[in-house]
Motif scaffolding. Structure first.
Motif, short mmCIF file in Angstrom:
data_model
loop_
_atom_site.label_atom_id
_atom_site.label_comp_id
_atom_site.label_asym_id
_atom_site.label_seq_id
_atom_site.Cartn_x
_atom_site.Cartn_y
_atom_site.Cartn_z
N LEU A 66 9.64 5.87 1.43
CA LEU A 66 9.77 4.53 0.86
C LEU A 66 9.53 3.54 1.99
N ASP A 67 8.66 2.56 1.77
CA ASP A 67 8.40 1.55 2.80
C ASP A 67 8.00 0.23 2.15
N ALA A 68 8.22 -0.86 2.89
CA ALA A 68 7.93 -2.21 2.41
C ALA A 68 6.55 -2.70 2.82
N SER A 69 5.77 -1.87 3.49
CA SER A 69 4.43 -2.25 3.93
C SER A 69 3.39 -1.38 3.21
N GLU A 70 2.56 -2.01 2.41
CA GLU A 70 1.50 -1.28 1.70
C GLU A 70 0.53 -0.63 2.68
N GLU A 71 0.24 -1.30 3.79
CA GLU A 71 -0.69 -0.74 4.77
C GLU A 71 -0.11 0.51 5.43
N MET A 72 1.19 0.50 5.70
CA MET A 72 1.83 1.70 6.25
C MET A 72 1.76 2.83 5.22
N LEU A 73 1.99 2.50 3.95
CA LEU A 73 1.94 3.51 2.90
C LEU A 73 0.53 4.06 2.71
N LYS A 74 -0.50 3.25 2.94
CA LYS A 74 -1.88 3.76 2.88
C LYS A 74 -2.07 4.87 3.91
N GLN A 75 -1.54 4.65 5.10
CA GLN A 75 -1.63 5.66 6.15
C GLN A 75 -0.83 6.91 5.75
N CYS A 76 0.31 6.69 5.15
CA CYS A 76 1.17 7.78 4.70
C CYS A 76 0.46 8.63 3.63
N ARG A 77 -0.16 7.98 2.68
CA ARG A 77 -0.85 8.70 1.59
C ARG A 77 -1.98 9.58 2.13
N LYS A 78 -2.61 9.14 3.22
CA LYS A 78 -3.69 9.94 3.83
C LYS A 78 -3.17 11.29 4.32
N LYS A 79 -1.87 11.38 4.55
CA LYS A 79 -1.25 12.63 5.00
C LYS A 79 -0.84 13.51 3.83
N GLY A 80 -1.05 13.03 2.59
CA GLY A 80 -0.71 13.82 1.42
C GLY A 80 0.77 13.79 1.06
N ILE A 81 1.47 12.76 1.50
CA ILE A 81 2.91 12.65 1.25
C ILE A 81 3.14 11.71 0.06
N LYS A 82 4.15 12.02 -0.74
CA LYS A 82 4.53 11.11 -1.83
C LYS A 82 5.09 9.84 -1.22
N CYS A 83 4.61 8.71 -1.71
CA CYS A 83 5.02 7.42 -1.16
C CYS A 83 5.38 6.46 -2.28
N LYS A 84 6.28 5.55 -1.96
CA LYS A 84 6.67 4.52 -2.92
C LYS A 84 6.91 3.22 -2.17
N PHE A 85 6.46 2.14 -2.76
CA PHE A 85 6.68 0.82 -2.19
C PHE A 85 8.07 0.34 -2.56
N GLY A 86 8.79 -0.20 -1.59
CA GLY A 86 10.12 -0.74 -1.86
C GLY A 86 10.86 -1.06 -0.58
N VAL A 87 12.03 -1.66 -0.74
CA VAL A 87 12.85 -2.05 0.41
C VAL A 87 14.21 -1.37 0.33
N ALA A 88 14.85 -1.25 1.47
CA ALA A 88 16.15 -0.58 1.56
C ALA A 88 17.23 -1.32 0.78
N GLU A 89 17.07 -2.61 0.63
CA GLU A 89 18.08 -3.41 -0.06
C GLU A 89 18.00 -3.28 -1.59
N LYS A 90 16.93 -2.67 -2.07
CA LYS A 90 16.76 -2.45 -3.52
C LYS A 90 15.91 -1.19 -3.71
N ILE A 91 16.51 -0.05 -3.46
CA ILE A 91 15.80 1.22 -3.50
C ILE A 91 15.42 1.54 -4.96
N PRO A 92 14.13 1.71 -5.24
CA PRO A 92 13.67 1.88 -6.63
C PRO A 92 13.80 3.30 -7.19
N PHE A 93 15.00 3.85 -7.09
CA PHE A 93 15.30 5.16 -7.63
C PHE A 93 16.66 5.10 -8.31
N PRO A 94 16.89 5.99 -9.29
CA PRO A 94 18.19 6.02 -9.98
C PRO A 94 19.32 6.48 -9.06
#
Length: 191
Positions: A66-94
């Motif tokens: 989970l990260d708040a930077s789309e550009e960081m997540l683009k790099q993450c996705r290149k590694k084949g890892i599941k990624c989600k956009f969001g911030v620690a103050e409002k984690i988008p999971f149940p």
């Protein structure tokens, strides 16, 4: 967009080349503590490019960054890892979504640390654990980083290992400081 997020958006393509927290040291610490189980569902909170998640993901059932930077997540996705956009103050999971969490060199970036702790507690299962690596502001390297982030207007708030432990214990967690090396310290936090 905050200055902090802009910094990570700009540096994302070469972030891993400039980051001075040692991956090998983190991996060694996590393994030494026998932190993961094969069945764990793990959230790498503010995991950026996935530099740590990629190395540790084979040890668990599911690893999500989970990260708040789309550009960081683009790099993450290149590694084949599941990624989600969001911030620690409002984690988008149940509630109770994760067995374990990683917070590697990130807590000082959370804008509202008290709210982030509430969210961490909400999404972490009872009995769950968090492995944290954080900058020690009392070390020389930590002092330099603190000044650099102040100059860059990043709004970071650093804590000594003792203070970090107190903050989480005040919120009902059990905390163990498991290592202090150079500019960083490690903790295991249990719900």
């Amino acid at each position: 967009m905050s200055i902090k997020i802009k910094f990570f958006e700009i540096t994302a393509p070469f972030y891993e080349m400039i980051h001075f927290s040692g991956k090998k040291k983190i991996i060694k610490s996590v393994k030494k503590e026998k932190f993961f189980n094969q069945k764990d569902r793990v959230l790498d909170l503010a995991g950026g490019t996935g530099r740590i998640a990629k190395i540790l993901s084979w040890q668990v059932d599911e690893m999500i960054v989970l990260d708040a930077s789309e550009e960081m997540l683009k790099q993450c996705r290149k590694k084949g890892i599941k990624c989600k956009f969001g911030v620690a103050e409002k984690i988008p999971f149940p509630d109770n979504s994760f067995d374990k969490m990683l917070i590697i060199d990130a807590f000082h970036h959370f804008q509202d640390q008290a709210q982030a702790i509430k969210e961490i507690k909400r999404v972490l299962k009872d009995g769950g654990s968090i492995f944290v690596e954080e900058v020690n502001p009392r070390s020389f390297g930590g002092f330099i980083l603190k000044i650099a982030e102040k100059i860059l207007l990043m709004g970071s708030r650093f804590h000594s290992p003792k203070r970090f432990k107190e903050i989480f214990e005040k919120n009902g967690f059990k905390v163990e400081i498991v290592g202090c090396q150079h500019s960083f310290y490690n903790l295991i936090i249990r719900k």
